[in-house]
Design a protein around this motif. Structure first.
Motif, PDB file in Angstrom:
ATOM      1  N   LEU A   1      12.678  14.247   2.566  1.00 35.90           N
ATOM      2  CA  LEU A   1      12.134  13.744   3.855  1.00 35.90           C
ATOM      3  C   LEU A   1      12.629  12.284   4.076  1.00 35.90           C
ATOM      4  O   LEU A   1      13.172  11.559   3.413  1.00 35.90           O
ATOM      5  CB  LEU A   1      10.645  13.767   3.894  1.00 35.90           C
ATOM      6  N   PRO A   2      12.809  12.042   5.497  1.00 33.26           N
ATOM      7  CA  PRO A   2      13.205  10.842   5.844  1.00 33.26           C
ATOM      8  C   PRO A   2      12.420   9.746   5.631  1.00 33.26           C
ATOM      9  O   PRO A   2      11.232  10.193   5.536  1.00 33.26           O
ATOM     10  CB  PRO A   2      13.261  11.141   7.464  1.00 33.26           C
ATOM     11  N   ARG A   3      12.788   8.670   5.291  1.00 33.67           N
ATOM     12  CA  ARG A   3      11.887   7.466   4.563  1.00 33.67           C
ATOM     13  C   ARG A   3      10.772   7.127   5.332  1.00 33.67           C
ATOM     14  O   ARG A   3       9.598   7.216   4.623  1.00 33.67           O
ATOM     15  CB  ARG A   3      12.738   6.170   4.272  1.00 33.67           C
ATOM     16  N   PRO A   4      10.852   6.863   6.723  1.00 33.21           N
ATOM     17  CA  PRO A   4       9.497   6.562   7.244  1.00 33.21           C
ATOM     18  C   PRO A   4       8.528   7.585   7.316  1.00 33.21           C
ATOM     19  O   PRO A   4       7.140   7.472   6.728  1.00 33.21           O
ATOM     20  CB  PRO A   4      10.069   6.332   8.854  1.00 33.21           C
ATOM     21  N   ARG A   5       8.941   8.906   7.440  1.00 30.46           N
ATOM     22  CA  ARG A   5       7.890   9.997   7.498  1.00 30.46           C
ATOM     23  C   ARG A   5       7.404  10.345   5.616  1.00 30.46           C
ATOM     24  O   ARG A   5       6.323  10.735   5.692  1.00 30.46           O
ATOM     25  CB  ARG A   5       8.437  11.242   8.041  1.00 30.46           C
ATOM     26  N   ARG A   6       8.332   9.859   4.761  1.00 40.40           N
ATOM     27  CA  ARG A   6       8.034  10.220   3.432  1.00 40.40           C
ATOM     28  C   ARG A   6       6.940   9.183   3.217  1.00 40.40           C
ATOM     29  O   ARG A   6       5.903   9.449   2.339  1.00 40.40           O
ATOM     30  CB  ARG A   6       9.353   9.866   2.725  1.00 40.40           C
ATOM     31  N   SER A   7       7.178   8.033   3.508  1.00 35.09           N
ATOM     32  CA  SER A   7       6.011   6.998   3.371  1.00 35.09           C
ATOM     33  C   SER A   7       4.702   7.424   3.958  1.00 35.09           C
ATOM     34  O   SER A   7       3.512   7.182   3.311  1.00 35.09           O
ATOM     35  CB  SER A   7       6.319   5.613   3.811  1.00 35.09           C
TER      36      SER A   7
ATOM     37  N   GLY B   1       0.933  -1.022  -0.044  1.00 33.32           N
ATOM     38  CA  GLY B   1      -0.111  -0.209   0.072  1.00 33.32           C
ATOM     39  C   GLY B   1       0.906   1.177  -0.095  1.00 33.32           C
ATOM     40  O   GLY B   1       0.609   2.259  -0.741  1.00 33.32           O
ATOM     41  N   PHE B   2       1.783   1.404   0.799  1.00 23.32           N
ATOM     42  CA  PHE B   2       2.764   2.525   0.918  1.00 23.32           C
ATOM     43  C   PHE B   2       3.411   2.735  -0.461  1.00 23.32           C
ATOM     44  O   PHE B   2       3.541   3.726  -0.879  1.00 23.32           O
ATOM     45  CB  PHE B   2       3.743   2.373   1.949  1.00 23.32           C
ATOM     46  N   ARG B   3       3.719   1.572  -1.070  1.00 22.18           N
ATOM     47  CA  ARG B   3       4.628   1.602  -2.303  1.00 22.18           C
ATOM     48  C   ARG B   3       3.437   2.119  -3.535  1.00 22.18           C
ATOM     49  O   ARG B   3       4.019   3.019  -4.483  1.00 22.18           O
ATOM     50  CB  ARG B   3       5.101   0.067  -2.851  1.00 22.18           C
ATOM     51  N   TYR B   4       2.300   1.629  -3.423  1.00 21.92           N
ATOM     52  CA  TYR B   4       1.289   2.063  -4.379  1.00 21.92           C
ATOM     53  C   TYR B   4       0.913   3.429  -4.011  1.00 21.92           C
ATOM     54  O   TYR B   4       0.870   4.380  -5.377  1.00 21.92           O
ATOM     55  CB  TYR B   4       0.089   1.368  -3.980  1.00 21.92           C
ATOM     56  N   CYS B   5       0.947   3.996  -2.969  1.00 21.27           N
ATOM     57  CA  CYS B   5       0.955   5.504  -2.775  1.00 21.27           C
ATOM     58  C   CYS B   5       1.926   6.333  -3.186  1.00 21.27           C
ATOM     59  O   CYS B   5       1.641   7.254  -3.876  1.00 21.27           O
ATOM     60  CB  CYS B   5       0.552   5.713  -1.203  1.00 21.27           C
ATOM     61  N   GLU B   6       3.110   5.824  -3.266  1.00 22.45           N
ATOM     62  CA  GLU B   6       4.373   6.545  -3.683  1.00 22.45           C
ATOM     63  C   GLU B   6       4.127   6.546  -5.110  1.00 22.45           C
ATOM     64  O   GLU B   6       4.566   7.888  -5.813  1.00 22.45           O
ATOM     65  CB  GLU B   6       5.752   5.894  -3.383  1.00 22.45           C
ATOM     66  N   GLU B   7       3.694   5.476  -5.895  1.00 21.92           N
ATOM     67  CA  GLU B   7       3.665   5.568  -7.153  1.00 21.92           C
ATOM     68  C   GLU B   7       2.620   6.511  -7.608  1.00 21.92           C
ATOM     69  O   GLU B   7       2.868   7.263  -8.781  1.00 21.92           O
ATOM     70  CB  GLU B   7       3.407   4.307  -7.945  1.00 21.92           C
ATOM     71  N   LEU B   8       1.452   6.676  -6.819  1.00 21.79           N
ATOM     72  CA  LEU B   8       0.577   7.728  -7.219  1.00 21.79           C
ATOM     73  C   LEU B   8       1.166   9.342  -7.066  1.00 21.79           C
ATOM     74  O   LEU B   8       0.860   9.868  -7.976  1.00 21.79           O
ATOM     75  CB  LEU B   8      -0.604   7.719  -6.331  1.00 21.79           C
ATOM     76  N   ALA B   9       1.695   9.419  -6.034  1.00 17.42           N
ATOM     77  CA  ALA B   9       2.579  10.712  -5.824  1.00 17.42           C
ATOM     78  C   ALA B   9       3.587  10.949  -7.071  1.00 17.42           C
ATOM     79  O   ALA B   9       3.677  12.125  -7.692  1.00 17.42           O
ATOM     80  CB  ALA B   9       3.036  10.877  -4.653  1.00 17.42           C
ATOM     81  N   ALA B  10       4.177  10.062  -7.341  1.00 17.97           N
ATOM     82  CA  ALA B  10       5.255  10.258  -8.421  1.00 17.97           C
ATOM     83  C   ALA B  10       4.613  10.568  -9.611  1.00 17.97           C
ATOM     84  O   ALA B  10       5.059  11.381 -10.784  1.00 17.97           O
ATOM     85  CB  ALA B  10       6.224   8.918  -8.473  1.00 17.97           C
ATOM     86  N   THR B  11       3.329   9.994 -10.141  1.00 18.53           N
ATOM     87  CA  THR B  11       2.712  10.252 -11.230  1.00 18.53           C
ATOM     88  C   THR B  11       1.859  11.340 -11.379  1.00 18.53           C
ATOM     89  O   THR B  11       2.065  11.869 -12.399  1.00 18.53           O
ATOM     90  CB  THR B  11       1.675   8.752 -11.513  1.00 18.53           C
ATOM     91  N   HIS B  12       1.190  11.809 -10.276  1.00 18.92           N
ATOM     92  CA  HIS B  12       0.212  12.837 -10.607  1.00 18.92           C
ATOM     93  C   HIS B  12       0.783  13.966  -9.565  1.00 18.92           C
ATOM     94  O   HIS B  12       0.129  15.146  -9.867  1.00 18.92           O
ATOM     95  CB  HIS B  12      -0.935  12.379  -9.676  1.00 18.92           C
ATOM     96  N   GLY B  13       1.618  14.004  -8.906  1.00 16.62           N
ATOM     97  CA  GLY B  13       2.024  15.091  -7.951  1.00 16.62           C
ATOM     98  C   GLY B  13       3.564  15.512  -8.135  1.00 16.62           C
ATOM     99  O   GLY B  13       4.267  15.380  -7.014  1.00 16.62           O
ATOM    100  N   ARG B  14       4.170  16.041  -9.308  1.00 22.59           N
ATOM    101  CA  ARG B  14       5.439  15.971  -9.419  1.00 22.59           C
ATOM    102  C   ARG B  14       6.251  16.975  -8.588  1.00 22.59           C
ATOM    103  O   ARG B  14       7.124  16.758  -7.970  1.00 22.59           O
ATOM    104  CB  ARG B  14       5.896  16.557 -10.855  1.00 22.59           C
TER     105      ARG B  14
END
Length: 300
Positions: free
Chosen positions: A29-35, A7-20
């Motif tokens: 940001l630090p990795r845990p907080r980035r997720s 789920g976290f990986r999918y949300c990251e993909e959404l951000a990379a695709t739609h919110g440049r």
């Protein structure tokens, strides 16, 4: 990989695709907080897509989908996110984020309530806003609570002191989007920027729709109104800026990046001669990279 990790990986993909711009800022940001930030974005994107896509041709269906998504979030918080489809992945990651950082559920309920204000046929629906107080009611759920959600994720020491600045920054970002997306929102039957301010400059929806159809340089009255909206939005950024000093050192560069890049959208709107009815303002890649690199050097 667990379902929550997926789920976290999918949300990251959404951000990379739609919110440049958003995604670039989160890279600092630090990795845990980035997720966690990606999970918050993923839920907002999931509901926003229902409202912006489905609601155009099937508002009743969109209202049902928003309600179903909210119910699945509550179920995920109780330990059952349901099938591992897109919704299940997002609400599973968000539920873990809410638990991990003890985020108030009221924030997410306020967000969903504002999203219903975009769906025709719901009791909350508004096609346009008469004045700024009405718009701020909408923006509390659509923007201010986003900033408030992030404060615990960022481990801000004094959340009460930082809250007004976080809310102001969320609204500044939202107003920037409203200015940039005037033309696209017209296609969805919406006008967010307040009607009384447009009217003060001699602008109504018919004039905006004419500009959307014909393209090119907008009517002088539209340009003057947009210049006023840009000035109001810049004032909101100034109101939010002192709050950056309240962020932890490790967090501040990422938020400063978002602050500068979203503000840069206003620069591009001005540079285009306020041509937002038929052209989407975008911060050039070179400027995005320069701002991010500057903040990365400060971080290190």
């Amino acid at each position: 990989m667990t379902e929550t990790d997926a789920g976290f990986r999918y949300c990251e993909e959404l951000a990379a695709t739609h919110g440049r711009t958003y995604y670039l800022a989160t890279r600092l940001l630090p990795r845990p907080r980035r997720s966690a930030v990606h999970a918050l974005y993923g839920f907002a994107r999931l509901v926003d897509d229902i409202v912006d896509v489905t609601a155009v041709n099937d508002p009743a269906g969109a209202a049902l989908q928003v309600t179903a998504t909210e119910r699945r979030l509550h179920a995920a918080l109780a330990g059952d996110p349901g099938p591992a489809d897109a919704t299940g992945l997002v609400v599973g990651a968000l539920a873990e984020t809410i638990r991990r950082y003890d985020l108030p559920l009221d924030y997410f309920e306020a967000f969903v309530r504002s999203m219903r204000m975009d769906i025709p046929g719901t009791p909350e629906f508004r096609a346009r806003y008469d004045d700024m107080p009405q718009l701020r009611e909408y923006m509390y759920g659509s923007a201010a609570v986003i900033g408030l959600q992030l404060l615990p994720v960022f481990d801000v020491a004094d959340i009460d002191a930082a809250a007004p600045y976080a809310a102001a920054l969320g609204e500044a970002f939202q107003l920037t989007n409203f200015i940039r997306d005037v033309g696209e929102d017209l296609d969805r039957g919406r006008t967010y920027l307040p009607a009384d301010t447009w009217a003060a400059f001699g602008v109504d929806v018919a004039l905006l729709e004419h500009g959307r159809r014909t393209g090119g340089s907008p009517d002088p009255r539209v340009r003057r109104a947009l210049a006023h909206f840009v000035a109001l939005t810049r004032a909101e950024y100034r109101r939010a800026e002192p709050g950056l000093a309240l962020l932890p050192d490790r967090i501040r560069p990422g938020i400063r990046t978002a602050f500068e890049l979203y503000g840069g959208i206003l620069d591009e709107v001005e540079r285009s001669g306020y041509r937002v009815l038929d052209v989407r303002a975008v911060v050039p890649t070179r400027r995005r990279a320069r701002v991010a690199l500057t903040q990365l050097v400060r971080l290190r």
